[in-house]
Write an enzyme that holds these catalytic residues in place. Structure first.
Site, PDB file in Angstrom:
ATOM      1  N   CYS A 280     -47.290  -2.093 -48.039  1.00  0.00           N
ATOM      2  CA  CYS A 280     -45.691  -1.899 -47.616  1.00  0.00           C
ATOM      3  C   CYS A 280     -44.999  -3.193 -48.477  1.00  0.00           C
ATOM      4  CB  CYS A 280     -45.309  -1.739 -46.212  1.00  0.00           C
ATOM      5  SG  CYS A 280     -43.645  -1.559 -46.126  1.00  0.00           S
TER       6      CYS A 280
ATOM      7  N   CYS B 213     -42.490   0.663 -54.285  1.00  0.00           N
ATOM      8  CA  CYS B 213     -42.325   1.065 -52.779  1.00  0.00           C
ATOM      9  C   CYS B 213     -43.872   1.840 -52.878  1.00  0.00           C
ATOM     10  CB  CYS B 213     -41.372   1.753 -52.411  1.00  0.00           C
ATOM     11  SG  CYS B 213     -41.544   2.523 -51.002  1.00  0.00           S
TER      12      CYS B 213
END
Length: 261
Positions: free
Chosen positions: A70, A177
């Site tokens: 992440c 991302c």
């Protein structure tokens, strides 16, 4: 060998699939946070609290290494996570692939969540690795959440909005991302300009998977027998891969190769 991955949502799937391809014999623990996601709009303090909680759920399964799959958590929480878990549990962060993207000369666009875009961490990477390269930071509000929920209309809308704010002369896109890697080809199609060379997209799944193996002193063995397990934790609760994960190739691959036991 047991490798854990954590994220706010299903953005951990590309890295998990990459690990599975490198080591089919590794047990996997996937831990994410449907109760708290999206993390992008949260404060750094909230993000760190959620990230540590999700990591602690994975740590209970005693993995050899934990991949923080992440970008938002890596940007805001890696120091706190390393202080909490290392050296007993090595932590592998996910850094936007700005260095290899800039090596191509640019112009480069970095697509990322609002929390990552403009952060001191990302700006530092740009200054360190992309000096002299034209870089545009493109915030993508709503895209990570839309990908997580496999909301096709919302994905299209968020991609179209970000594409409209991406310069036409961009040659390279950094997928800042991990969720975006699940829709990489849709991003490419939206940004690709007619008559221009094919866009180069840089994700992180393969790099973090390889780094996790190096950290625990294990070599890739893609031909190893796939006798392994898959554990899924949703905000700490035992679960199976949800239907949204199975709407993506990476999720279907993980389930096919390592059914949840």
């Amino acid at each position: 060998m047991k490798i854990a991955l954590m994220d706010s949502g299903i953005g951990l799937l590309p890295a998990a699939a990459a690990v599975r391809r490198l080591r089919p014999d590794a047990d996997l623990v996937l831990s994410w946070d449907p109760d708290g996601m999206p993390w992008g709009p949260r404060t750094p303090k909230d993000i760190t609290e959620r990230a540590i909680a999700v990591a602690e759920a994975a740590a209970l399964h005693e993995p050899d290494v934990l991949i923080v799959a992440c970008n938002t958590a890596s940007v805001h929480s890696l120091p706190a996570m390393r202080a909490r878990f290392e050296p007993d549990l090595p932590i592998i962060g996910t850094v936007p692939a700005i260095k290899p993207a800039a090596a191509g000369g640019g112009p480069v666009a970095i697509w990322a969540t609002p929390a990552t875009t403009g952060s001191a961490y990302q700006r530092g990477l740009i200054e360190q690795f992309a000096a002299g390269v034209a870089v545009t930071e493109v915030a993508c509000p709503g895209l990570a959440d839309a990908v997580h929920h496999a909301d096709e209309a919302a994905i299209d809308t968020a991609i179209a909005s970000a594409a409209a704010r991406t310069p036409d002369d961009v040659t390279t896109i950094v997928l800042g991302c991990t969720n975006y890697e699940l829709v990489a080809e849709r991003i490419r199609a939206a940004v690709q300009q007619p008559g221009r060379p094919p866009l180069v997209l840089h994700g992180t799944a393969g790099a973090v998977a390889a780094q996790a193996l190096r950290r625990i002193g294990v070599e890739p063995a893609p031909a190893a027998v796939a006798d392994s397990t898959l554990t899924v934790l949703l905000s700490g609760r035992d679960a199976t891969l949800p239907d949204t994960a199975l709407s993506y190739e990476e999720g279907r691959y993980l389930q096919a190769v390592t059914p949840v036991r």
